[in-house]
Design an enzyme around this catalytic site. Structure first.
Site, mmCIF file in Angstrom:
data_model
loop_
_atom_site.group_PDB
_atom_site.id
_atom_site.type_symbol
_atom_site.label_atom_id
_atom_site.label_comp_id
_atom_site.label_asym_id
_atom_site.label_seq_id
_atom_site.Cartn_x
_atom_site.Cartn_y
_atom_site.Cartn_z
ATOM 1 N N LYS A 87 0.670 -1.263 -0.103
ATOM 2 C CA LYS A 87 -0.049 0.033 -0.137
ATOM 3 C C LYS A 87 0.941 1.412 -0.016
ATOM 4 C CE LYS A 87 -3.830 -2.395 2.283
ATOM 5 N NZ LYS A 87 -4.743 -2.554 3.490
ATOM 6 N N ASP A 113 -9.890 1.566 3.422
ATOM 7 C CA ASP A 113 -9.754 0.804 4.699
ATOM 8 C C ASP A 113 -10.353 1.533 6.018
ATOM 9 O OD1 ASP A 113 -8.782 -1.475 3.498
ATOM 10 O OD2 ASP A 113 -6.748 -0.561 3.667
HETATM 11 P P1 NDP Z 1 1.525 -5.141 10.034
HETATM 12 O O1 NDP Z 1 2.438 -6.223 9.671
HETATM 13 O O2 NDP Z 1 1.748 -3.903 9.459
HETATM 14 O O3 NDP Z 1 1.557 -5.135 11.777
HETATM 15 C C1 NDP Z 1 1.340 -6.284 12.299
HETATM 16 C C2 NDP Z 1 1.154 -5.979 13.810
HETATM 17 O O4 NDP Z 1 0.878 -7.023 14.541
HETATM 18 C C3 NDP Z 1 2.441 -5.282 14.636
HETATM 19 O O5 NDP Z 1 1.890 -4.426 15.510
HETATM 20 C C4 NDP Z 1 2.831 -6.428 15.305
HETATM 21 O O6 NDP Z 1 3.291 -6.396 16.498
HETATM 22 C C5 NDP Z 1 1.594 -7.200 15.765
HETATM 23 N N1 NDP Z 1 1.779 -8.594 16.002
HETATM 24 C C6 NDP Z 1 2.273 -9.700 14.986
HETATM 25 N N2 NDP Z 1 2.272 -10.681 15.605
HETATM 26 C C7 NDP Z 1 2.066 -10.720 16.959
HETATM 27 C C8 NDP Z 1 1.767 -11.332 18.013
HETATM 28 N N3 NDP Z 1 2.068 -12.874 17.711
HETATM 29 N N4 NDP Z 1 1.305 -10.815 19.219
HETATM 30 C C9 NDP Z 1 1.243 -9.577 19.400
HETATM 31 N N5 NDP Z 1 1.134 -8.805 18.283
HETATM 32 C C10 NDP Z 1 1.447 -9.245 16.987
HETATM 33 O O7 NDP Z 1 0.117 -5.579 9.552
HETATM 34 P P2 NDP Z 1 -1.000 -4.878 8.940
HETATM 35 O O8 NDP Z 1 -1.488 -3.786 9.749
HETATM 36 O O9 NDP Z 1 -1.042 -4.520 7.545
HETATM 37 O O10 NDP Z 1 -2.282 -5.972 9.017
HETATM 38 C C11 NDP Z 1 -2.641 -6.819 10.280
HETATM 39 C C12 NDP Z 1 -3.965 -7.554 10.308
HETATM 40 O O11 NDP Z 1 -5.093 -6.842 9.526
HETATM 41 C C13 NDP Z 1 -3.719 -8.716 9.340
HETATM 42 O O12 NDP Z 1 -4.156 -9.852 9.727
HETATM 43 C C14 NDP Z 1 -4.913 -8.524 8.048
HETATM 44 O O13 NDP Z 1 -5.145 -9.632 7.461
HETATM 45 C C15 NDP Z 1 -5.719 -7.522 8.686
HETATM 46 N N6 NDP Z 1 -6.470 -6.550 7.746
HETATM 47 C C16 NDP Z 1 -7.714 -6.617 7.478
HETATM 48 C C17 NDP Z 1 -8.345 -5.843 6.886
HETATM 49 C C18 NDP Z 1 -9.794 -6.040 6.192
HETATM 50 O O14 NDP Z 1 -10.603 -5.532 5.376
HETATM 51 N N7 NDP Z 1 -10.586 -6.940 7.318
HETATM 52 C C19 NDP Z 1 -7.748 -4.806 5.968
HETATM 53 C C20 NDP Z 1 -6.471 -4.594 6.607
HETATM 54 C C21 NDP Z 1 -5.745 -5.443 7.089
HETATM 55 P P3 NDP Z 1 5.051 -5.908 16.693
HETATM 56 O O15 NDP Z 1 5.219 -4.422 16.189
HETATM 57 O O16 NDP Z 1 5.441 -5.958 18.086
HETATM 58 O O17 NDP Z 1 5.578 -6.659 15.352
#
Ligand code: NDP
Length: 253
Positions: A60, A94
């Site tokens: 994005k 979004d």
């Molecule tokens: P990013 O990779 O940018 O961010 C991931 C985040 O998740 C970080 O804050 C990370 O923390 C945290 N995280 C990952 N694993 C864990 C864990 N095991 N425990 C705690 N925290 C964790 O991802 P996005 O923000 O792009 O996407 C996140 C989710 O949103 C996805 O599952 C995606 O499918 C969903 N989504 C759904 C949409 C919809 O239309 N329904 C639209 C957009 C996204 P840290 O900083 O500590 O690594």
């Protein structure tokens, strides 16, 4: 639509149903593009005659950089998920898509706790702040939440050391923990009985986050309706027509 991976995406099916419902002669396909090649891919797709593009994880930001005309929200969210290839312009659907889904959920107050500090957390926090919510933020890596709060103008008191939903009417999980089937360290015992637990992720089975909320008798939602709304808003921006939302949602069932 472009992303990586894209094979799991339900968007092609959802948009095909929308075109079919309205008798439109359009086609929607998903194409995997590698990181670093988004600009080249978009130039190529434009030359081939594609007119609209949806962009999903992790492209994005690269897509935003390619555009010559970006909506302010897309710039602030650092994420373009809907492009007009011919005019090289983009919007973010979004954030408004998420807000639209909240219309159907009665919330006891405008206070929310957002879990995560990644790309979707940025869009969700912006959407909630724009709608007048008082937002708290928690992330596994605290430093990233501090940085995100600073960037979006959230006070540092809003950045929590622990995921404590005390006083929140809405708890939004934007982390990818559900993708890994992992539990989050949420202090569920402090959640009010009226709190709504909203996971952006969707899958066939309820996510661990949703299961934990449901076990306490809380209302739990997944990201299916948001997926439909962001797609419907993209459809409307491209075509100028009202999206057939019910049919699009059914296509995701
Ligand atoms: P990013 O990779 O940018 O961010 C991931 C985040 O998740 C970080 O804050 C990370 O923390 C945290 N995280 C990952 N694993 C864990 C864990 N095991 N425990 C705690 N925290 C964790 O991802 P996005 O923000 O792009 O996407 C996140 C989710 O949103 C996805 O599952 C995606 O499918 C969903 N989504 C759904 C949409 C919809 O239309 N329904 C639209 C957009 C996204 P840290 O900083 O500590 O690594």
């Amino acid at each position: 639509m472009i992303g990586n991976p894209v094979s799991h995406s339900l968007s092609p099916r959802m948009h095909a149903v929308a075109y079919q419902t309205l008798g439109l002669p359009y086609k929607y396909v998903a194409i995997r593009v590698d990181t670093g090649e988004v600009g080249t891919a978009l130039d190529h797709l434009r030359a081939m005659g594609y007119t609209g593009i949806n962009v999903t994880v992790p492209h994005k930001e690269e897509a935003l950089a390619w555009c010559e005309d970006a909506q302010e929200l897309a710039v602030r969210a650092r994420a373009a998920n809907t492009l007009n290839l011919q005019t090289k312009s983009c919007i973010n659907t979004d954030a408004p898509g998420f807000l639209a889904t909240l219309q159907e959920v009665p919330l006891s107050s405008k206070s929310a706790l957002v879990l995560g500090a990644g790309g979707s957390a940025r869009a969700i926090v912006l959407a909630l702040m724009g709608a007048g919510f008082q937002v708290n933020l928690y992330n596994r890596t605290h430093k990233r939440a501090v940085e995100l709060a600073e960037e979006l103008g959230l006070s540092q008191e809003s950045v929590l050391e622990v995921a404590d939903p005390l006083g929140s009417a809405l708890l939004v999980n934007t982390t990818s923990a559900s993708l890994q089937n992992a539990d989050l360290p949420i202090m569920w015992q402090n959640a009010g009985a009226e709190m709504v637990a909203y996971d952006l992720m969707y899958s066939k089975e309820p996510t661990p986050f949703m299961r934990a909320a449901s076990a306490l008798g809380l209302r739990a939602m997944d990201g299916r309706r948001m997926l439909m709304e962001q797609g419907a808003l993209a459809f409307e921006w491209w075509t100028g027509l009202t999206a057939p939302r019910n049919e699009m949602l059914e296509a995701l069932a």
